[in-house]
Design a protein around this motif. Structure first.
Motif: not given
Length: 326
Positions: A141-149
């Motif tokens: 239900t949410a877009t996960l964004i991990d700028p470290l990856k």
């Protein structure tokens, strides 16, 4: 009698020639109009896509920068590691919430709300106090964004079951000083702002006739709708057309097609990968080709009048020739 047959054949032939010539002229002119319209709409489409990309880049760069601030990280870690939870109740507690949210959340972006979530999805602080204490599902239900990856991502629109309109929820991990994830920074993005970044960037009104610009996305597994409808009472009905399907398949096969309302349309469309969104710039053929339709009717009417006039003259001439003394 043979002369009447010849006159009749002449009439039929002349009518067929008139119709064929009129239709050939109509097709030639409408093809030229359609090609020009498609080029104009493609220019609008490219401007709209570029404008959205600028909006997206600016938004997420601001978010990434904010999460790197020492104060943001420190205040978030303090709250997430605390066993005591502040609940919005009276004026004093709300003042504390406001003070804490001002320290943690940014104010330079246009979003519906920003929240601080535990690893389990519990909302412990939000710019919208009514959300505090509620559970925010994170799976699917949410877009996960991990700028470290990776700073590359693909947004996912969903249909809000309460408000019955498309929503876009994004979460970014918050880590402590040893790199362990301790919670999430959640943002409910503003679909109106996304819509405006696409539709208000190009001078659509400069086109004659004006075009309609739509941004559509999958809001459930099998349902495509517009991401935002300016009419607040509008229902987000499913939309389907060859252009929309081609757009999601990243194919651009044709510009003459039936739109989602089954109307003959001249359109330009393209996929924005990072948002799982297809942008369409469309104009109805009935409006674009209106003058040519009127011209076709005039040519047919004049051609038929001339054909019938020649038929009558030819018939009278033949009758007169047959009745003349030898």
């Amino acid at each position: 009698m043979p002369n009447q047959c010849k006159a009749g054949k002449f009439l039929i032939t002349s009518l067929l020639v008139t119709c064929g010539l009129a239709l050939a002229i109509y097709k030639h002119n409408t093809d030229a109009i359609a090609r020009l319209a498609h080029k104009e709409q493609t220019d609008i489409l490219n401007i709209s896509r570029s404008s959205y990309q600028q909006y997206e880049d600016k938004l997420f760069k601001s978010i990434f920068r904010h999460l790197l601030l020492a104060q943001t990280a420190q205040e978030a870690e303090t709250l997430l590691s605390s066993t005591k939870r502040i609940r919005p109740s009276d004026h004093m507690e709300n003042a504390k919430l406001k003070q804490k949210s001002d320290k943690i959340f940014q104010h330079d972006i246009d979003v519906e709300s920003i929240s601080l979530l535990t690893n389990g999805g519990i909302n412990i602080l939000s710019t919208d106090f009514s959300l505090i204490g509620r559970y925010q599902p994170l799976e699917n239900t949410a877009t996960l964004i991990d700028p470290l990856k990776s700073e590359e991502f693909s947004l996912t629109f969903l249909m809000d079951p309460i408000l019955n309109k498309p929503a876009l929820y994004v979460v970014l991990p918050i880590r402590n000083n040893i790199g362990k994830r301790i919670g999430y920074y959640g943002l409910n993005l503003n679909t109106k702002s996304i819509h405006q970044s696409i539709t208000e960037s190009a001078n659509i009104s400069d086109l004659n006739p004006p075009a309609s610009v739509r941004a559509v996305s999958y809001t459930t597994a099998n349902k495509i709708t517009e991401i935002y409808e300016p009419n607040s009472t509008a229902r987000y009905r499913p939309m389907k057309s060859k252009a929309i399907i081609n757009g999601f398949n990243n194919m651009n096969e044709r510009y003459l097609y039936l739109d989602h309302l089954k109307r003959p349309t001249v359109g330009a469309y393209a996929l924005i990968d990072s948002a799982n969104m297809v942008v369409l710039v469309e104009r109805q053929q009935s409006i674009l080709f209106k003058r040519e339709v009127e011209r076709l009717r005039q040519v047919l009417a004049i051609g038929m009048l001339i054909s019938f006039a020649l038929f009558i003259i030819l018939t009278k001439h033949k009758s007169h020739s047959e009745g003349a003394p030898t």
